[in-house]
Design a protein around this motif. Structure first.
Motif, PDB file in Angstrom:
ATOM      1  N   VAL A 267       6.934  11.677   7.530  1.00 12.46           N
ATOM      2  CA  VAL A 267       8.024  11.409   6.601  1.00 12.46           C
ATOM      3  C   VAL A 267       7.886   9.971   6.122  1.00 12.46           C
ATOM      4  CG1 VAL A 267      10.521  11.292   6.292  1.00 12.46           C
ATOM      5  CG2 VAL A 267       9.531  13.044   7.795  1.00 12.46           C
ATOM      6  N   CYS A 268       7.681   9.816   4.830  1.00  6.15           N
ATOM      7  CA  CYS A 268       7.482   8.489   4.251  1.00  6.15           C
ATOM      8  C   CYS A 268       8.743   8.070   3.490  1.00  6.15           C
ATOM      9  CB  CYS A 268       6.288   8.494   3.292  1.00  6.15           C
ATOM     10  SG  CYS A 268       4.730   8.988   4.071  1.00  6.15           S
ATOM     11  N   ALA A 269       9.070   6.818   3.602  1.00  6.06           N
ATOM     12  CA  ALA A 269      10.230   6.284   2.896  1.00  6.06           C
ATOM     13  C   ALA A 269      10.006   6.371   1.388  1.00  6.06           C
ATOM     14  CB  ALA A 269      10.463   4.838   3.319  1.00  6.06           C
ATOM     15  N   PRO A 270      11.087   6.469   0.623  1.00  2.93           N
ATOM     16  CA  PRO A 270      10.921   6.543  -0.836  1.00  2.93           C
ATOM     17  C   PRO A 270      10.291   5.273  -1.401  1.00  2.93           C
ATOM     18  CG  PRO A 270      13.223   6.238  -0.236  1.00  2.93           C
ATOM     19  CD  PRO A 270      12.492   6.526   1.022  1.00  2.93           C
ATOM     20  N   LYS A 271       9.597   5.433  -2.501  1.00  5.49           N
ATOM     21  CA  LYS A 271       8.932   4.297  -3.130  1.00  5.49           C
ATOM     22  C   LYS A 271       9.945   3.452  -3.901  1.00  5.49           C
ATOM     23  CE  LYS A 271       4.500   6.683  -3.398  1.00  5.49           C
ATOM     24  NZ  LYS A 271       3.356   7.096  -4.257  1.00  5.49           N
ATOM     25  N   LEU A 272       9.628   2.192  -4.047  1.00  2.00           N
ATOM     26  CA  LEU A 272      10.565   1.235  -4.639  1.00  2.00           C
ATOM     27  C   LEU A 272      10.223   0.910  -6.087  1.00  2.00           C
ATOM     28  CD1 LEU A 272      10.894  -1.199  -1.601  1.00  2.00           C
ATOM     29  CD2 LEU A 272      12.396   0.691  -2.240  1.00  2.00           C
ATOM     30  N   TYR A 273       9.012   1.201  -6.513  1.00  2.00           N
ATOM     31  CA  TYR A 273       8.589   1.009  -7.910  1.00  2.00           C
ATOM     32  C   TYR A 273       8.837  -0.427  -8.398  1.00  2.00           C
ATOM     33  CZ  TYR A 273       8.455   6.073  -7.766  1.00  2.00           C
ATOM     34  OH  TYR A 273       8.182   7.371  -7.412  1.00  2.00           O
ATOM     35  N   GLY A 274       8.338  -1.375  -7.617  1.00  2.00           N
ATOM     36  CA  GLY A 274       8.368  -2.760  -8.065  1.00  2.00           C
ATOM     37  C   GLY A 274       9.611  -3.537  -7.730  1.00  2.00           C
TER      38      GLY A 274
ATOM     39  N   VAL B 101       0.829  -1.204   0.000  1.00  2.00           N
ATOM     40  CA  VAL B 101       0.000   0.000   0.000  1.00  2.00           C
ATOM     41  C   VAL B 101       0.866   1.258   0.000  1.00  2.00           C
ATOM     42  CG1 VAL B 101      -1.651   1.317   1.402  1.00  2.00           C
ATOM     43  CG2 VAL B 101      -1.970  -1.133   1.068  1.00  2.00           C
ATOM     44  N   HIS B 102       2.036   1.183   0.621  1.00  2.00           N
ATOM     45  CA  HIS B 102       2.940   2.341   0.656  1.00  2.00           C
ATOM     46  C   HIS B 102       3.261   2.843  -0.749  1.00  2.00           C
ATOM     47  CE1 HIS B 102       6.266   4.918   1.936  1.00  2.00           C
ATOM     48  NE2 HIS B 102       6.993   4.355   0.984  1.00  2.00           N
ATOM     49  N   GLU B 103       3.316   1.936  -1.705  1.00  2.00           N
ATOM     50  CA  GLU B 103       3.633   2.331  -3.077  1.00  2.00           C
ATOM     51  C   GLU B 103       2.483   3.088  -3.734  1.00  2.00           C
ATOM     52  OE1 GLU B 103       6.701   1.671  -4.386  1.00  2.00           O
ATOM     53  OE2 GLU B 103       7.166   0.952  -2.361  1.00  2.00           O
ATOM     54  N   ARG B 104       1.285   3.016  -3.173  1.00  2.00           N
ATOM     55  CA  ARG B 104       0.109   3.656  -3.758  1.00  2.00           C
ATOM     56  C   ARG B 104      -0.289   4.950  -3.057  1.00  2.00           C
ATOM     57  NH1 ARG B 104      -3.986  -1.216  -3.363  1.00  2.00           N
ATOM     58  NH2 ARG B 104      -5.270   0.599  -2.869  1.00  2.00           N
ATOM     59  N   VAL B 105       0.369   5.295  -1.968  1.00  2.00           N
ATOM     60  CA  VAL B 105       0.011   6.515  -1.236  1.00  2.00           C
ATOM     61  C   VAL B 105       0.377   7.735  -2.079  1.00  2.00           C
ATOM     62  CG1 VAL B 105       0.432   7.878   0.839  1.00  2.00           C
ATOM     63  CG2 VAL B 105       0.323   5.390   0.970  1.00  2.00           C
ATOM     64  N   PRO B 106      -0.570   8.622  -2.302  1.00  2.00           N
ATOM     65  CA  PRO B 106      -0.250   9.812  -3.110  1.00  2.00           C
ATOM     66  C   PRO B 106       0.683  10.757  -2.350  1.00  2.00           C
ATOM     67  CG  PRO B 106      -2.465   9.975  -2.206  1.00  2.00           C
ATOM     68  CD  PRO B 106      -1.973   8.600  -1.878  1.00  2.00           C
ATOM     69  N   PRO B 107       1.520  11.469  -3.034  1.00  2.00           N
ATOM     70  CA  PRO B 107       2.424  12.435  -2.370  1.00  2.00           C
ATOM     71  C   PRO B 107       1.614  13.493  -1.623  1.00  2.00           C
ATOM     72  CG  PRO B 107       3.089  12.065  -4.653  1.00  2.00           C
ATOM     73  CD  PRO B 107       1.735  11.431  -4.487  1.00  2.00           C
TER      74      PRO B 107
ATOM     75  N   CYS C 273       3.991   4.576   4.867  1.00  2.00           N
ATOM     76  CA  CYS C 273       2.712   5.266   4.988  1.00  2.00           C
ATOM     77  C   CYS C 273       1.631   4.449   4.278  1.00  2.00           C
ATOM     78  CB  CYS C 273       2.788   6.668   4.379  1.00  2.00           C
ATOM     79  SG  CYS C 273       4.029   7.743   5.172  1.00  2.00           S
ATOM     80  N   GLY C 274       0.395   4.721   4.664  1.00  2.00           N
ATOM     81  CA  GLY C 274      -0.726   4.055   4.031  1.00  2.00           C
ATOM     82  C   GLY C 274      -1.510   3.139   4.949  1.00  2.00           C
ATOM     83  N   ASP C 275      -0.957   2.801   6.093  1.00  2.00           N
ATOM     84  CA  ASP C 275      -1.652   1.892   7.022  1.00  2.00           C
ATOM     85  C   ASP C 275      -2.510   2.703   7.989  1.00  2.00           C
ATOM     86  OD1 ASP C 275       0.672   2.982   8.125  1.00  2.00           O
ATOM     87  OD2 ASP C 275       0.807   1.394   9.615  1.00  2.00           O
TER      88      ASP C 275
END
Length: 353
Positions: free
Chosen positions: A181-188, A94-100, A215-217
């Motif tokens: 502060v959210c960790a950077p996304k990994l993009y797969g 879900v973290h990968e889908r959280v909008p900035p 983030c996202g939870d």
């Protein structure tokens, strides 16, 4: 001639009629006396046997009404661990889908409009949560029926976190505050995502350990679930006379939940939904467990829940309510301390001893 013949036939008959009652009169009292003695002796033996049977069988029946069945407890523990691991995987996805937060600002929240953020409040939540779980672990360790109570706790905890995985995945909310502060996304990058999952598990999913930067939870709050469920079990499986103990644990849980909102780590709806789902599931399960007549009643609509077969599997052999009885967790010459609850505090007013 008719009269003499009549007299001759009448005399033997009369003699026989007079003799037969004599024999019956002399034999009946003896016969009836013997039969009554035998019946009384048989009745006494039956009563003695029945009395002996009651004395022997009742304690065994009570002991068998609350079997430990540790293998079921380990299944419930595995179920809880599986859903906790699944939760960390879901958070990573879900973290990968959280909008900035720059493009999607936090949603309006009435609590945030009136209460400014306190930075150290979330630390209070996690410290109180760890203390509360430690208290519950010690109480469970000394409980006489820890196997039954433990599998109830593990099953409800696992089910609540499974529900949380579903709600987090189907609806992704933006961050509740610009401070996050959210960790950077990994993009797969699957390998990096696996490392994040292991990092979350090793840190217990706590922010104070530095393992939770995802983030996202948000919907719904896992901290509220843990605090509420732990307090409910602490109160339910401890004597009613320990009101100071219950009050202290309630204050710790209530302050911790409020601090979640004060720290702006969750939306208000996250906390409300978590509290509602946790308390409803706890009450439903214990209502079915404590009221034995509801298990097979056609009017019991709680049996329509999807987890009713699992409930029957765990509670099939538990034939009475679990008393608040404590003893030493290891073999000890000291006698076990026993203090049965007077009644079931939340669902049932008249509780069996």
């Amino acid at each position: 001639m008719a009269s003499p013949d009549h007299q001759e036939t009448k005399d033997p008959t009369d003699t026989a009629r007079t003799d037969r009652p004599l024999t019956i009169a002399t034999s009946c009292p003896v016969h009836s006396h013997n039969s009554e003695d035998k019946k009384q002796n048989g009745l006494r033996k039956g009563l003695v046997r029945h009395r002996d049977y009651v004395k022997i069988s009742v304690p065994e029946g009570k002991g068998n009404r609350l079997p430990s069945e540790w293998w079921k407890t380990f299944i419930a523990l595995f179920y809880a661990i599986l859903n906790l691991v699944l939760t960390t995987v879901t958070i990573t996805v879900v973290h990968e889908r959280v909008p900035p937060k720059e493009s999607s600002p936090p949603l309006p929240d009435k609590f945030f409009d009136y209460i400014d953020r306190v930075q150290w409040a979330f630390i209070v939540t996690e410290v109180n949560g760890m203390v509360l779980v430690s208290i519950w672990s010690i109480q469970l360790l000394f409980h006489r029926y820890k196997a039954i109570v433990g599998r109830r706790y593990f099953f409800l905890l696992g089910t609540l976190y499974m529900y949380r995985c579903i709600t987090m995945y189907i609806t992704t909310l933006p961050v509740p505050g610009m401070h996050m502060v959210c960790a950077p996304k990994l993009y797969g990058d699957s390998q990096a995502m696996l490392q994040r999952v292991l990092q979350l598990i090793s840190g217990g999913g706590l922010s104070i350990t530095g393992s939770h930067l995802l983030c996202g939870d948000f919907l719904y709050s896992g901290h509220t679930v843990m605090l509420t469920l732990t307090y409910l079990f602490i109160k339910e499986y401890s004597p009613r006379s320990f009101w100071c103990y219950h009050l202290l644990c309630w204050l710790m849980a209530a302050v911790s939940v409020v601090c979640i909102l004060v720290a702006h780590e969750h939306y208000s709806v996250d906390v409300v939904v978590a509290y509602f789902i946790t308390t409803r599931l706890f009450y439903w399960y214990h209502t079915m467990a404590n009221l034995q007549t509801l298990k097979c009643s056609p009017n019991n609509y709680l049996t329509h829940t999807w987890w009713n077969p699992v409930f029957n599997f765990f509670e099939r052999n538990v034939q009475t309510q679990v008393p608040c009885s404590f003893c030493w967790p290891i073999t000890c010459p000291l006698a076990c301390l026993k203090n049965p609850c007077k009644n079931y505090s939340m669902v049932q007013s008249g509780r069996e001893e």
